[in-house]
Design a protein around this motif. Sequence first.
Motif, short mmCIF file in Angstrom:
data_model
loop_
_atom_site.label_atom_id
_atom_site.label_comp_id
_atom_site.label_asym_id
_atom_site.label_seq_id
_atom_site.Cartn_x
_atom_site.Cartn_y
_atom_site.Cartn_z
N ALA A 2 0.62 -1.21 0.10
CA ALA A 2 0.22 0.00 -0.10
C ALA A 2 0.76 1.31 -0.06
N GLN A 3 0.24 2.34 -0.22
CA GLN A 3 0.87 3.59 -0.21
C GLN A 3 1.37 3.93 1.13
N ALA A 4 2.47 4.89 1.28
CA ALA A 4 2.85 5.04 2.65
C ALA A 4 1.74 6.09 3.28
N ALA A 5 0.74 6.65 2.80
CA ALA A 5 -0.35 7.37 3.50
C ALA A 5 -1.27 6.56 4.13
N PHE A 6 -1.39 5.08 3.37
CA PHE A 6 -2.22 4.32 3.73
C PHE A 6 -1.65 3.27 5.17
N LEU A 82 -9.90 6.94 3.16
CA LEU A 82 -9.08 5.76 3.27
C LEU A 82 -8.68 5.30 1.79
N LEU A 83 -9.76 5.20 0.92
CA LEU A 83 -9.30 4.81 -0.55
C LEU A 83 -8.39 5.73 -1.17
N HIS A 84 -8.50 7.10 -0.93
CA HIS A 84 -7.79 8.13 -1.26
C HIS A 84 -6.35 7.70 -1.02
N ARG A 85 -5.99 7.63 0.31
CA ARG A 85 -4.79 7.00 0.66
C ARG A 85 -4.19 5.98 0.17
N LEU A 86 -5.07 4.97 -0.13
CA LEU A 86 -4.80 3.77 -0.77
C LEU A 86 -4.37 3.82 -2.48
#
Length: 133
Positions: A2-6, A82-86
């Motif tokens: 996953a992305q770092a933000a997630f 959450l989806l945005h962070r993913l």
Amino acid sequence: MAQAAFEEVVEDFEFLEDWEDRYRMVIDMGKAMPDMPDALKAPATRVEGCASQVWLHIAPEGGVFHFQGDSDAMIVKGLIALLHRLYDGVPVAEVAAIDARAELGRLGLNEHLSAQRSNGLRAMIERIRKTAA
């Protein structure tokens, strides 16, 4: 992966002991998202299959996946966050490789969302994956 933000969200969730605190965190993430312009809240961006009003404006740019989202329900706006962070910022070609259910499962969401919210979340993920394809 996953992305770092997630990943930051996953780490934060590990420190929260109960689901009331986790829900509050998801809602706060939704409140922190910028509002989607009303002009983008059109039938073409509305996500069907959600109990509440949900809009996703997907606009990949330069081979990178970007989207805006909004909802009239605070918990759903948090799920959009959450989806945005993913997904946001991922190369478009890699969007399909992200197993959103598994990633969100790391947060324990699979067991704590109502059937309606789960269906809406699936509809949002489906829209993201179809558009990226």
